[in-house]
Design an enzyme around this catalytic site. Structure first.
Site, PDB file in Angstrom:
ATOM      1  N   HIS A  17      -9.355   1.134   4.892  1.00  0.00           N
ATOM      2  CA  HIS A  17      -8.266   1.188   5.671  1.00  0.00           C
ATOM      3  C   HIS A  17      -8.392   2.170   6.869  1.00  0.00           C
ATOM      4  O   HIS A  17      -8.891   3.119   6.767  1.00  0.00           O
ATOM      5  CB  HIS A  17      -7.184   1.952   4.516  1.00  0.00           C
ATOM      6  CG  HIS A  17      -5.608   1.738   5.056  1.00  0.00           C
ATOM      7  ND1 HIS A  17      -4.868   2.720   5.856  1.00  0.00           N
ATOM      8  CD2 HIS A  17      -4.617   0.867   4.889  1.00  0.00           C
ATOM      9  CE1 HIS A  17      -4.172   2.457   6.523  1.00  0.00           C
ATOM     10  NE2 HIS A  17      -3.781   1.450   5.635  1.00  0.00           N
ATOM     11  N   GLU A  29      -5.086  -4.943  10.526  1.00  0.00           N
ATOM     12  CA  GLU A  29      -4.113  -3.973  10.773  1.00  0.00           C
ATOM     13  C   GLU A  29      -4.295  -3.298  12.102  1.00  0.00           C
ATOM     14  O   GLU A  29      -5.035  -2.170  12.041  1.00  0.00           O
ATOM     15  CB  GLU A  29      -3.935  -3.029   9.465  1.00  0.00           C
ATOM     16  CG  GLU A  29      -3.712  -3.536   8.209  1.00  0.00           C
ATOM     17  CD  GLU A  29      -3.402  -2.582   7.244  1.00  0.00           C
ATOM     18  OE1 GLU A  29      -2.164  -2.779   6.945  1.00  0.00           O
ATOM     19  OE2 GLU A  29      -3.930  -1.496   6.855  1.00  0.00           O
ATOM     20  N   ASN A  88       0.725  -1.145  -0.035  1.00  0.00           N
ATOM     21  CA  ASN A  88      -0.112  -0.245   0.141  1.00  0.00           C
ATOM     22  C   ASN A  88       0.941   1.013   0.033  1.00  0.00           C
ATOM     23  O   ASN A  88       1.581   1.657   1.021  1.00  0.00           O
ATOM     24  CB  ASN A  88      -0.808  -0.074   1.091  1.00  0.00           C
ATOM     25  CG  ASN A  88      -1.641   1.284   1.585  1.00  0.00           C
ATOM     26  OD1 ASN A  88      -1.794   2.130   0.431  1.00  0.00           O
ATOM     27  ND2 ASN A  88      -2.367   1.158   2.397  1.00  0.00           N
ATOM     28  N   GLU A 115      -6.463   4.460   7.911  1.00  0.00           N
ATOM     29  CA  GLU A 115      -6.282   6.006   7.741  1.00  0.00           C
ATOM     30  C   GLU A 115      -7.476   6.734   6.993  1.00  0.00           C
ATOM     31  O   GLU A 115      -7.842   7.696   7.461  1.00  0.00           O
ATOM     32  CB  GLU A 115      -5.205   6.229   6.770  1.00  0.00           C
ATOM     33  CG  GLU A 115      -3.718   6.030   7.421  1.00  0.00           C
ATOM     34  CD  GLU A 115      -2.739   5.239   6.745  1.00  0.00           C
ATOM     35  OE1 GLU A 115      -2.652   5.559   5.515  1.00  0.00           O
ATOM     36  OE2 GLU A 115      -1.793   4.734   7.469  1.00  0.00           O
ATOM     37  N   SER A 139       3.572  -1.981  10.289  1.00  0.00           N
ATOM     38  CA  SER A 139       5.229  -2.245  10.504  1.00  0.00           C
ATOM     39  C   SER A 139       5.875  -3.541   9.993  1.00  0.00           C
ATOM     40  O   SER A 139       6.690  -3.846  10.678  1.00  0.00           O
ATOM     41  CB  SER A 139       5.738  -1.676  11.911  1.00  0.00           C
ATOM     42  OG  SER A 139       5.346  -0.343  11.989  1.00  0.00           O
ATOM     43  N   LYS A 149       0.031   4.321  -0.174  1.00  0.00           N
ATOM     44  CA  LYS A 149      -0.583   5.401   0.298  1.00  0.00           C
ATOM     45  C   LYS A 149      -0.433   6.573  -0.295  1.00  0.00           C
ATOM     46  O   LYS A 149      -0.168   6.518  -1.569  1.00  0.00           O
ATOM     47  CB  LYS A 149       0.114   5.724   1.935  1.00  0.00           C
ATOM     48  CG  LYS A 149       0.026   4.126   2.792  1.00  0.00           C
ATOM     49  CD  LYS A 149       0.193   4.478   4.084  1.00  0.00           C
ATOM     50  CE  LYS A 149      -0.084   2.911   4.658  1.00  0.00           C
ATOM     51  NZ  LYS A 149      -0.066   3.112   6.241  1.00  0.00           N
ATOM     52  N   GLY A 157       2.736   2.164  10.714  1.00  0.00           N
ATOM     53  CA  GLY A 157       3.580   3.424  10.603  1.00  0.00           C
ATOM     54  C   GLY A 157       4.411   3.816  11.849  1.00  0.00           C
ATOM     55  O   GLY A 157       5.093   4.798  11.845  1.00  0.00           O
TER      56      GLY A 157
HETATM   57  P1  13P Z   1       3.037   0.499   7.473  1.00  0.00           P
HETATM   58  O1  13P Z   1       3.871  -0.836   7.010  1.00  0.00           O
HETATM   59  O2  13P Z   1       3.930   1.518   7.018  1.00  0.00           O
HETATM   60  O3  13P Z   1       2.919   0.441   9.166  1.00  0.00           O
HETATM   61  O4  13P Z   1       1.768   0.723   6.798  1.00  0.00           O
HETATM   62  C1  13P Z   1       0.851  -0.503   7.097  1.00  0.00           C
HETATM   63  C2  13P Z   1      -0.391  -0.285   6.265  1.00  0.00           C
HETATM   64  O5  13P Z   1      -1.298   0.747   6.919  1.00  0.00           O
HETATM   65  C3  13P Z   1      -0.527  -1.056   5.029  1.00  0.00           C
HETATM   66  O6  13P Z   1      -1.766  -0.681   4.749  1.00  0.00           O
END
Ligand code: 13P
Length: 251
Positions: free
Chosen positions: A95, A167, A9, A97, A213, A11, A173
């Site tokens: 997701h 997640e 992803n 976010e 992560s 982002k 992150g």
């Molecule tokens: P990170 O791997 O940067 O923690 O992000 C995970 C994520 O949100 C994937 O959709």
């Protein structure tokens, strides 16, 4: 037997040039491991078409979001037909976010999951608890609500198109990965819940990815867990080397 699935992803990252370079850069790893691992990337909307063109089989491309209406006066939104038109196979729905930054509810996420399937896309339904919820021992309660509401109204036949992605929000992150044991506990709970809502066969077949992560160093530990079928990778998917290493380690 569930085939492993490693998804990146991106982002709100990459640009006109770097997205194409990135998808080309993971081609060798994806091809070398294609019998054992499915690979997909989720670029920003504006780069989907060119990344999909540059992505050679077996790499699939997906969108980071989707809108649930078919067409019309929905300024700024993107439909399933548009996503298919530019080469998408998957669509992320809900997701964290989008839930926690943009404010998407379980009801909206449910409409997006349904619109993806009805439009011929494979939804990846993202779920996961906040740190406060985990501390208050509400993880299973939150996951139950997100899954029941997210999959509401989906028949057994339709749910076979869905991939789930656990997640934990506190791991996204932050560099704080869930341990293999913590992730397995959640994944096993999710699979049992799917068996309760649907049946054992559907629960055995549905893929549940872990995200938060995930990186080359923890891929083997996470993938060794019985109910972890793959990874949804943020930061570590932005470098061809690290994402390729994860693809190779996920077999
Ligand atoms: P990170 O791997 O940067 O923690 O992000 C995970 C994520 O949100 C994937 O959709």
């Amino acid at each position: 037997m569930r085939k492993a699935f490693v998804a990146g992803n991106w982002k709100m990252n990459t640009d006109n040039h770097s997205g194409v370079e990135l998808v080309k850069g993971i081609k060798d790893a994806a091809q070398a491991n294609s019998s054992k691992v499915d690979v997909a990337v989720f670029p920003p909307f504006v780069y989907l078409q060119q990344v999909a063109k540059a992505a050679e089989a077996p790499i699939a491309v997906g969108s980071q979001d989707i809108y649930f209406e078919e067409k019309g006066a929905f300024t700024g939104e993107i439909s399933s037909a548009m996503l298919k038109d530019v080469g998408c196979v998957y669509a992320l729905c809900g997701h964290s976010e989008r839930r926690h930054v943009i404010g998407e509810t379980n009801e909206i996420v449910n409409k997006k999951v349904k619109a993806s399937i009805d439009g011929g896309l494979l939804p990846v339904l993202c779920i996961g608890e906040l740190i406060e919820e985990r501390k208050a021992e509400k993880t299973f309660e939150v996951l139950t609500e997100q899954i029941k509401k997210g999959l509401a109204g989906l028949t057994a036949e339709k749910v076979s198109a869905v991939t789930l992605a656990y997640e934990p929000v506190w791991a996204i992150g932050t560099g704080l990965t869930a341990t293999g044991e913590q992730a397995q506990e959640a994944h096993s709970f999710i699979r049992k819940l799917i068996a309760e809502i649907y049946d054992e066969t559907i629960a055995e077949n549905i893929r549940i990815l872990y995200g938060g992560s995930a990186k080359p160093e923890n891929t083997a530990e996470l993938m060794a867990q019985k109910d972890i079928d793959g990874l949804l990778v943020g930061g570590a998917s932005l470098k061809a080397d690290s994402f390729s290493a994860m693809i190779a380690a996920a077999v």
